[in-house]
Design a protein around this motif. Structure first.
Motif, short mmCIF file in Angstrom:
data_model
loop_
_atom_site.label_atom_id
_atom_site.label_comp_id
_atom_site.label_asym_id
_atom_site.label_seq_id
_atom_site.Cartn_x
_atom_site.Cartn_y
_atom_site.Cartn_z
N LEU A 46 0.81 -1.21 0.00
CA LEU A 46 0.00 0.00 0.00
C LEU A 46 0.85 1.26 0.00
CD1 LEU A 46 -2.88 -1.03 2.45
CD2 LEU A 46 -2.90 -0.99 -0.04
N ASP A 47 2.08 1.19 0.55
CA ASP A 47 2.93 2.38 0.55
C ASP A 47 3.26 2.82 -0.88
OD1 ASP A 47 4.45 -0.16 0.71
OD2 ASP A 47 6.21 1.11 0.46
N LEU A 48 3.50 1.85 -1.78
CA LEU A 48 3.79 2.20 -3.17
C LEU A 48 2.53 2.70 -3.88
CD1 LEU A 48 6.23 -0.58 -4.45
CD2 LEU A 48 6.76 1.74 -3.68
N CYS A 49 1.39 2.05 -3.60
CA CYS A 49 0.13 2.50 -4.20
C CYS A 49 -0.15 3.95 -3.81
CB CYS A 49 -1.03 1.61 -3.74
SG CYS A 49 -0.99 -0.07 -4.37
N GLU A 50 0.02 4.26 -2.54
CA GLU A 50 -0.29 5.61 -2.06
C GLU A 50 0.73 6.62 -2.56
OE1 GLU A 50 -0.56 4.84 2.10
OE2 GLU A 50 -2.47 3.78 1.89
N GLU A 51 1.99 6.19 -2.71
CA GLU A 51 3.02 7.07 -3.30
C GLU A 51 2.62 7.45 -4.72
OE1 GLU A 51 7.05 8.82 -3.29
OE2 GLU A 51 5.99 7.81 -1.67
N ALA A 52 2.19 6.46 -5.50
CA ALA A 52 1.80 6.70 -6.88
C ALA A 52 0.56 7.58 -6.95
CB ALA A 52 1.55 5.37 -7.59
N LEU A 53 -0.42 7.32 -6.09
CA LEU A 53 -1.64 8.13 -6.08
C LEU A 53 -1.31 9.59 -5.73
CD1 LEU A 53 -4.02 5.60 -4.33
CD2 LEU A 53 -4.43 6.65 -6.58
N TYR A 54 -0.40 9.78 -4.78
CA TYR A 54 -0.01 11.13 -4.39
C TYR A 54 0.63 11.87 -5.57
CZ TYR A 54 2.89 14.79 -2.32
OH TYR A 54 3.51 15.98 -2.05
N LEU A 55 1.57 11.21 -6.24
CA LEU A 55 2.25 11.84 -7.38
C LEU A 55 1.27 12.11 -8.52
CD1 LEU A 55 5.52 9.69 -7.37
CD2 LEU A 55 5.35 12.12 -6.78
N ALA A 56 0.37 11.16 -8.76
CA ALA A 56 -0.61 11.34 -9.84
C ALA A 56 -1.54 12.51 -9.56
CB ALA A 56 -1.42 10.06 -10.02
N GLU A 57 -1.89 12.68 -8.29
CA GLU A 57 -2.74 13.81 -7.91
C GLU A 57 -2.03 15.13 -8.17
OE1 GLU A 57 -5.92 15.76 -7.00
OE2 GLU A 57 -6.04 13.63 -6.51
N LEU A 58 -0.75 15.22 -7.83
CA LEU A 58 0.02 16.44 -8.09
C LEU A 58 0.10 16.74 -9.59
CD1 LEU A 58 3.09 16.23 -5.66
CD2 LEU A 58 1.00 17.56 -5.39
#
Length: 422
Positions: free
Chosen positions: A212-224
């Motif tokens: 989940l840490d990688l999923c959330e990292e990717a979601l954060y970057l995608a949101e930016l």
């Protein structure tokens, strides 16, 4: 005690590597130096934390890494002027916090997007940019990156080494690009985010199916990125795709750690609010009129999410989306997914006939063997199905996935014995 410290340190590195590396890069601008300092800090933590793990372990690691980086610059006589600049620019950093109280109040700035953008500089090949980003932002090993590219670890290692050297020698500056420069890098940026999410959502090794840490990292970057490029249809489509997938994550693995395929998932565990938000985002992206692969994959995910049950899935619509996707991405993995989707319309025998020609190109691709095993099982070709499940098992290092495939293999063997009795 060593095991506990190692476990806590591994967790911190998994969750915060991107932020720490990005912060170091913002101050020192040298990937090699930053990586070495980060690794030194981890080694020192294994010794220093015997007296107790600090409450703000993240800040302790960053503080120690900064000190190590500055020390390395001081040791290099030709960089004395850099030390002077650092002393002026980061005078507060040279008096780094050393007490627990100071560390508790220490904040970690977020520079991840800038690190992603320098990794995706147009001076680097796209494949190299992706590999570099996966290494320094997601913290994947060269083996994991090579597996994602279906490439050799040594080849990926050489790419990363050359890229770090090119960034250093070319004087590529760290920081936010202009809008025009971002447009040039956006394709590579989106691909990196997509790879990071995929590694988190379908891990290639470990105990669990998810990181989940990688999923959330990717979601954060995608949101930016979506905020920076609100009219980029693919940026919006990628975020929608990941949100639709992430919304189903709670149902992908049982409490006992067993992988659960889409067909057997409890859809009540899906995050309906996130699915609704992602579908609205996807609709806005499609209205921009620039159809691309991320939007098509998100559309496939939306169709799955809208089905009340697996049996209610609109397979003709999914098949149509996969055919459009194949026009954008002409590769055998897309073909495999297309043929599996078609098998739900035309039958297992049709699906097996269509995927067999892919056996050579996808010989090292675990989902191919798993899909083939399932089709063979449906056709009661039990011996072949058992062999195919064995091939799939040999190609996965994920414990939850292995347990599921082993269970499927055993069920085929039971059915074989029952057929003999009949």
């Amino acid at each position: 005690m060593i095991g506990l410290i190692s476990e806590q340190l591994d967790k911190l590195v998994r969750e915060d590597r991107g932020r720490i590396m990005a912060t170091l890069m913002a101050q020192f601008g040298d990937l090699d130096r930053c990586e070495e300092a980060f690794q030194d800090a981890q080694a020192l933590a294994m010794r220093a934390w015997f007296r107790g793990v600090p409450d703000n372990a993240r800040a302790w690691i960053l503080t120690t890494a900064r000190r190590r980086a500055i020390d390395s610059i001081r040791r290099e006589q030709c960089f004395q002027h850099v030390v002077s600049d650092l002393s002026e620019e980061f005078s507060s950093e040279l008096c780094l916090p050393i007490s627990e109280e100071e560390l508790d109040e220490f904040s970690l700035p977020d520079e991840r997007l800038k690190l992603l953008l320098i990794c995706c500089h147009p001076a680097l090949e796209e494949k190299t940019s992706v590999a570099l980003s996966l290494r320094f932002i997601a913290g994947l090993t060269t083996i994991e990156i090579a597996r994602a590219f279906l490439d050799k670890p040594a080849t990926i290692g050489q790419r990363i080494t050359r890229a770090k050297s090119k960034i250093r020698l070319s004087g590529i500056r760290y920081g936010m690009p202009t809008h025009e420069q971002l447009d040039v890098r956006i394709a590579a940026v989106l691909k990196v985010i997509y790879f990071i999410f995929n590694e988190g959502y379908a891990c290639q090794q470990g105990d669990g199916q998810l990181r989940l840490d990688l999923c959330e990292e990717a979601l954060y970057l995608a949101e930016l990125v979506s905020q920076l490029q609100p009219n980029n249809a693919e940026a919006q489509g990628l975020l929608a795709l990941m949100q639709l997938s992430y919304a189903r994550s709670a149902a992908r693995q049982s409490d006992e750690g067993l992988f659960i395929p889409l067909e057997l998932q409890n859809r009540e565990l899906w995050n309906g609010e996130l699915i609704s938000s992602a579908c609205q985002r996807l609709e806005r992206a499609l209205e921009l009129g620039e159809l691309g692969p991320y939007q098509l994959q998100a559309s496939i995910g939306a169709i799955h999410c809208e089905a009340k049950t697996f049996s209610c899935t609109d397979w003709p619509q999914i098949v149509m989306m996969y055919r459009l996707l194949f026009k954008c991405q002409t590769n055998d993995v897309v073909l495999l997914n297309l043929f599996v989707a078609e098998s739900y319309i035309y039958g297992a025998e049709y699906g097996l006939h269509k995927i067999e020609p892919l056996s050579r190109s996808l010989s090292a691709y675990q989902p191919f063997h798993a899909a083939r095993a399932e089709l063979l099982s449906k056709l009661a070709r039990f011996d072949e199905a058992v062999k195919a499940y064995g091939q799939a098992l040999a190609l996965t290092s994920v414990v939850s996935e292995k347990r599921y495939l082993q269970m499927q293999k055993q069920q085929v063997m039971i059915r074989k014995e029952e057929s003999k009795e009949d």
